[in-house]
Design an enzyme around this catalytic site. Structure first.
Site, PDB file in Angstrom:
ATOM      1  N   SER A   1      -3.935   3.944  10.600  1.00  0.00           N
ATOM      2  CA  SER A   1      -4.523   3.319  11.791  1.00  0.00           C
ATOM      3  C   SER A   1      -6.032   3.567  11.837  1.00  0.00           C
ATOM      4  CB  SER A   1      -3.897   3.893  13.067  1.00  0.00           C
ATOM      5  OG  SER A   1      -2.508   3.653  13.086  1.00  0.00           O
TER       6      SER A   1
HETATM    7  N1  SAH Z   1       0.720   6.855  11.995  1.00  0.00           N
HETATM    8  C1  SAH Z   1       0.339   6.322  10.695  1.00  0.00           C
HETATM    9  C2  SAH Z   1       0.091   4.825  10.705  1.00  0.00           C
HETATM   10  C3  SAH Z   1       1.305   4.083  11.015  1.00  0.00           C
HETATM   11  S1  SAH Z   1       1.448   2.434  10.430  1.00  0.00           S
HETATM   12  C4  SAH Z   1      -0.854   7.014  10.125  1.00  0.00           C
HETATM   13  O1  SAH Z   1      -1.437   7.872  10.804  1.00  0.00           O
HETATM   14  O2  SAH Z   1      -1.185   6.757   8.975  1.00  0.00           O
HETATM   15  C5  SAH Z   1       3.140   2.202  10.955  1.00  0.00           C
HETATM   16  C6  SAH Z   1       4.164   2.969  10.142  1.00  0.00           C
HETATM   17  O3  SAH Z   1       5.417   2.805  10.787  1.00  0.00           O
HETATM   18  C7  SAH Z   1       4.336   2.454   8.727  1.00  0.00           C
HETATM   19  O4  SAH Z   1       4.241   3.492   7.814  1.00  0.00           O
HETATM   20  C8  SAH Z   1       5.752   1.863   8.739  1.00  0.00           C
HETATM   21  O5  SAH Z   1       6.410   1.932   7.497  1.00  0.00           O
HETATM   22  C9  SAH Z   1       6.427   2.704   9.804  1.00  0.00           C
HETATM   23  N2  SAH Z   1       7.608   2.114  10.411  1.00  0.00           N
HETATM   24  C10 SAH Z   1       7.873   0.814  10.649  1.00  0.00           C
HETATM   25  N3  SAH Z   1       9.063   0.667  11.248  1.00  0.00           N
HETATM   26  C11 SAH Z   1       9.580   1.900  11.404  1.00  0.00           C
HETATM   27  C12 SAH Z   1      10.792   2.396  11.958  1.00  0.00           C
HETATM   28  N4  SAH Z   1      11.726   1.595  12.463  1.00  0.00           N
HETATM   29  N5  SAH Z   1      10.991   3.731  11.955  1.00  0.00           N
HETATM   30  C13 SAH Z   1      10.061   4.583  11.439  1.00  0.00           C
HETATM   31  N6  SAH Z   1       8.892   4.162  10.902  1.00  0.00           N
HETATM   32  C14 SAH Z   1       8.653   2.840  10.874  1.00  0.00           C
END
Ligand code: SAH
Length: 216
Positions: free
Chosen positions: A64
């Site tokens: 992010s």
């Molecule tokens: N917090 C992260 C950025 C998140 S991007 C950081 O600091 O880098 C969103 C993330 O959510 C992605 O890695 C994606 O694979 C994950 N994601 C998507 N759907 C999800 C779900 N149902 N359960 C857990 N993670 C999920």
């Protein structure tokens, strides 16, 4: 991996720019000033680490934007020692910000490749003890509940009820809500077993929260 004066200087500038964008919680700013964000990007992209931009981390996902991390963390009002559940580990940068602030972090990632990559990276390169899980974040972590805080870092089409159930009374959840191109940043406070209060905090853009099926 090295954290040089140059990196520290760039990080100071980034923190200054977050201040100018009205991030004011010093605990959030100082955690972000400590953590070498460039460790979380592939080495060929180091020069992008301290721009206020999101960045691809593989498996079609992004780390992010620093402003978004700061904004969500500020809304969450994390206190030392609290149990915090994060949905969407990704690079684990956000999880490390929470850990640096003294939270006990539980974080769930849905994509196996990313989970494995991030888990070994964190264990080998970082001083933080994170509890990382490969699972569907929509279900939360019933066996570790309840949580003081829950942070969702992917776009949720609706508020997952299991996550509300797993939040302590008095607890806070921050969730980007909306299935379209942009999401509304919602802060939800659980005021009683079956009661919540919600505030809206503006529009953001997140990658979607994945459902139960596929994406491995
Ligand atoms: N917090 C992260 C950025 C998140 S991007 C950081 O600091 O880098 C969103 C993330 O959510 C992605 O890695 C994606 O694979 C994950 N994601 C998507 N759907 C999800 C779900 N149902 N359960 C857990 N993670 C999920």
């Amino acid at each position: 991996m090295h954290d040089t004066y140059k990196h520290k200087g760039l990080r100071k500038q980034l923190i200054e720019s977050l201040r100018q964008k009205n991030i004011s919680d010093e605990r959030v700013l100082s955690a972000m000033e400590k953590i070498p964000r460039h460790f979380f990007l592939d080495s060929s992209f180091l020069e992008f680490a301290y721009q206020d931009k999101p960045f691809p981390i593989g498996s079609g996902q992004t780390i992010s934007q620093p402003y978004t991390v700061a904004f969500q963390t500020e809304l969450l009002q994390v206190e030392k020692g609290q149990k915090v559940l994060e949905i969407g580990t990704g690079s684990a940068y956000q999880a490390c910000v929470l850990a640096e602030m003294g939270a006990k972090v539980y974080s769930i990632e849905r994509q196996r490749k990313l989970y494995l990559k991030t888990k070994s990276f964190v264990e080998q390169k970082l001083p933080y003890k994170l509890n990382l899980f490969l699972a569907d974040g929509n279900e939360g972590l019933p066996s570790y509940a309840p949580f003081d805080r829950i942070l969702i870092t992917a776009a949720a089409p609706e508020i997952p009820q299991p996550l509300i159930d797993q939040l302590k009374i008095g607890g806070i959840m921050v969730i980007p809500l909306g299935a379209g191109n942009t999401q509304n940043m919602l802060r939800i406070t659980k005021t009683a077993v079956d009661k919540t209060e919600q505030e809206m905090h503006g529009a953001f853009r997140f990658v979607p929260l994945l459902g139960m099926i596929g994406n491995d």
